[in-house]
Design a protein around this motif. Structure first.
Motif, PDB file in Angstrom:
ATOM      1  N   ALA A 100       0.844  -1.197   0.000  1.00 57.81           N
ATOM      2  CA  ALA A 100       0.000   0.000   0.000  1.00 57.81           C
ATOM      3  C   ALA A 100       0.875   1.240   0.000  1.00 57.81           C
ATOM      4  O   ALA A 100       1.903   1.281   0.685  1.00 57.81           O
ATOM      5  N   VAL A 101       0.478   2.237  -0.770  1.00 59.43           N
ATOM      6  CA  VAL A 101       1.214   3.492  -0.848  1.00 59.43           C
ATOM      7  C   VAL A 101       0.209   4.641  -0.916  1.00 59.43           C
ATOM      8  O   VAL A 101      -0.894   4.487  -1.423  1.00 59.43           O
ATOM      9  N   ARG A 102       0.623   5.790  -0.389  1.00 57.04           N
ATOM     10  CA  ARG A 102      -0.266   6.955  -0.386  1.00 57.04           C
ATOM     11  C   ARG A 102      -0.100   7.764  -1.678  1.00 57.04           C
ATOM     12  O   ARG A 102       0.960   7.765  -2.286  1.00 57.04           O
ATOM     13  N   TYR A 103      -1.193   8.434  -2.050  1.00 57.53           N
ATOM     14  CA  TYR A 103      -1.162   9.302  -3.237  1.00 57.53           C
ATOM     15  C   TYR A 103      -2.115  10.467  -3.030  1.00 57.53           C
ATOM     16  O   TYR A 103      -3.007  10.415  -2.180  1.00 57.53           O
ATOM     17  N   ARG A 104      -1.911  11.498  -3.818  1.00 54.68           N
ATOM     18  CA  ARG A 104      -2.790  12.674  -3.759  1.00 54.68           C
ATOM     19  C   ARG A 104      -3.862  12.562  -4.843  1.00 54.68           C
ATOM     20  O   ARG A 104      -3.576  12.170  -5.965  1.00 54.68           O
ATOM     21  N   GLU A 105      -5.071  12.956  -4.452  1.00 54.18           N
ATOM     22  CA  GLU A 105      -6.177  12.937  -5.407  1.00 54.18           C
ATOM     23  C   GLU A 105      -6.893  14.277  -5.337  1.00 54.18           C
ATOM     24  O   GLU A 105      -7.239  14.741  -4.246  1.00 54.18           O
ATOM     25  N   PRO A 106      -7.128  14.900  -6.497  1.00 52.39           N
ATOM     26  CA  PRO A 106      -7.861  16.175  -6.470  1.00 52.39           C
ATOM     27  C   PRO A 106      -9.304  15.943  -6.026  1.00 52.39           C
ATOM     28  O   PRO A 106      -9.873  14.877  -6.249  1.00 52.39           O
ATOM     29  N   ILE A 107      -9.870  16.943  -5.387  1.00 60.09           N
ATOM     30  CA  ILE A 107     -11.256  16.833  -4.938  1.00 60.09           C
ATOM     31  C   ILE A 107     -12.161  17.057  -6.141  1.00 60.09           C
ATOM     32  O   ILE A 107     -12.079  18.087  -6.821  1.00 60.09           O
ATOM     33  N   ARG A 108     -13.008  16.088  -6.426  1.00 61.13           N
ATOM     34  CA  ARG A 108     -13.942  16.194  -7.555  1.00 61.13           C
ATOM     35  C   ARG A 108     -14.963  17.290  -7.261  1.00 61.13           C
ATOM     36  O   ARG A 108     -15.423  17.448  -6.130  1.00 61.13           O
ATOM     37  N   GLY A 109     -15.294  18.040  -8.289  1.00 62.36           N
ATOM     38  CA  GLY A 109     -16.229  19.147  -8.134  1.00 62.36           C
ATOM     39  C   GLY A 109     -15.510  20.467  -7.889  1.00 62.36           C
ATOM     40  O   GLY A 109     -16.132  21.520  -7.904  1.00 62.36           O
TER      41      GLY A 109
END
Length: 194
Positions: A71-80
């Motif tokens: 498992a690894v962390r990643y950044r995700e943009p907030i939808r909307g």
């Protein structure tokens, strides 16, 4: 019997023991005939990858093999909350994809008036009418070569390259958005045998 690799996505503050427990039950149910199990998950806290694609690449390059779960962390943009630049790129990509798909799917036989079309690869003379009504393809039915002229294939490739360039810009903008107003999530890879 088959080898299975699956990816799951979780919030950053997820209970890791609960995730392992739920995934273990899932794997046991999937491979009940084989008596399979899930190896422990290696939770790698750093680095935080720029996107889900970067997280998947990180997992692939750091996989130890032999049913390694990671498992690894990643950044995700907030939808909307997409930026104007990102929304503009989405529109441009839709137009570029439509252009590419139209060019790629157009039947070459429908664009010519000659009764026969020559295959540059095998030298066959093919009936235009047969290509339009029976095969409905741009490939030679004898050798499989593309019947379209090189200039048409170049235009199709340029349209594809244009679409891919917009995809890269969209990915860069998504990474920028994720850094400024995104959330951090875990990408978990599980691997098991059924």
């Amino acid at each position: 019997m088959s080898h299975n690799i699956q990816y799951r996505d979780y919030p950053e503050n997820v209970d890791k023991d609960k995730v392992f427990s739920e995934l273990s039950i899932y794997v046991q149910n999937e491979c009940w005939q084989e008596g399979g199990h899930l190896n422990p998950i290696r939770w790698v806290p750093a680095p935080v990858c720029e996107s889900i694609d970067a997280a998947q690449q990180y997992i692939e390059t750091h996989d130890r093999g032999w049913y390694d779960c990671l498992a690894v962390r990643y950044r995700e943009p907030i939808r909307g909350k997409e930026s104007k630049a990102y929304l503009d790129l989405v529109k441009r990509r839709a137009k570029a994809a439509d252009r590419y798909n139209k060019m790629y799917r157009e039947l070459y036989a429908a664009t010519v008036t000659a009764a026969f079309i020559g295959c540059k690869s095998c030298g066959s003379k093919l009936s235009r009418e047969h290509l339009l009504t029976r095969t409905r393809s741009n490939q030679c039915p004898l050798c499989g070569a593309d019947l379209r002229p090189a200039s048409t294939l170049e235009k199709i490739q340029k349209a594809r390259d244009s679409m891919e360039e917009i995809n890269k810009k969209m990915e860069q903008e998504a990474c920028r958005m994720a850094k400024t107003n995104g959330t951090v999530r875990w990408l978990v890879k599980i691997e098991f045998h059924t």
